[in-house]
Design an enzyme around this catalytic site. Structure first.
Site, PDB file in Angstrom:
ATOM      1  CB  SER A  89      47.350  28.764   1.844  1.00 45.62           C
ATOM      2  OG  SER A  89      46.118  28.264   2.325  1.00 45.62           O
ATOM      3  CG  HIS A  90      46.785  26.790   7.395  1.00 44.29           C
ATOM      4  ND1 HIS A  90      46.690  28.155   7.365  1.00 44.29           N
ATOM      5  CD2 HIS A  90      47.309  26.463   8.582  1.00 44.29           C
ATOM      6  CE1 HIS A  90      47.127  28.639   8.513  1.00 44.29           C
ATOM      7  NE2 HIS A  90      47.512  27.634   9.267  1.00 44.29           N
ATOM      8  CB  SER A  91      44.631  24.564   1.697  1.00 47.10           C
ATOM      9  OG  SER A  91      44.192  23.836   0.570  1.00 47.10           O
ATOM     10  CB  SER A 110      50.471  28.460  11.610  1.00 40.72           C
ATOM     11  OG  SER A 110      49.739  27.719  10.680  1.00 40.72           O
TER      12      SER A 110
END
Length: 132
Positions: free
Chosen positions: A9-11, A72
């Protein structure tokens, strides 16, 4: 057989929370959940290198089910596959399923079977709530 659920994840907070939930519900020693969200400097983003490290550190017969949330993170997961050795790629599965529901279903299924196709099928079916 070691089964690895890779959370992208981005987080980092998202993947840490999901890992905590899965770990509390799944006590199988054969299933490892890896929180790989965010960047190495703690920012939002994604990076394929932590995936490569997990795969390289795993036993030779380990399998990897990869779940990603957005753009991404998906691209980083795909890039990581391209960077692996051919034999590792055969055990690396990008699962097109919801991050939360899919990873949870795959981990629980992995605790009771070595059938990778069943794990992936359960993950893909997990997002169907049946609401009308």
């Amino acid at each position: 057989m070691q089964k690895n659920i890779l959370l992208m994840s981005h987080s980092k907070q998202i993947t840490n929370g999901l890992k905590e939930m899965i770990d509390q519900m799944n006590q199988s020693a054969e299933v490892s959940v890896h929180s790989l969200g965010g960047t190495s400097d703690g920012e939002l983003g994604s990076d394929p290198m932590p995936i490569i490290e997990v795969v390289n550190d795993a036993p030779e017969d380990a399998i990897f089910l990869v779940f990603a949330d957005l753009g991404s993170a998906v691209m980083s997961s795909d890039l990581a596959k391209d960077m692996l050795e051919e034999e590792q790629q055969k055990r690396y599965h990008l699962v097109d399923a919801p991050l939360v529901e899919g990873a949870f279903a795959a981990a629980i299924t992995a605790s009771i079977t070595d059938d990778v196709n069943q794990m992936i099928t359960e993950a893909k079916n997990s997002g169907k709530k049946g609401w009308d």
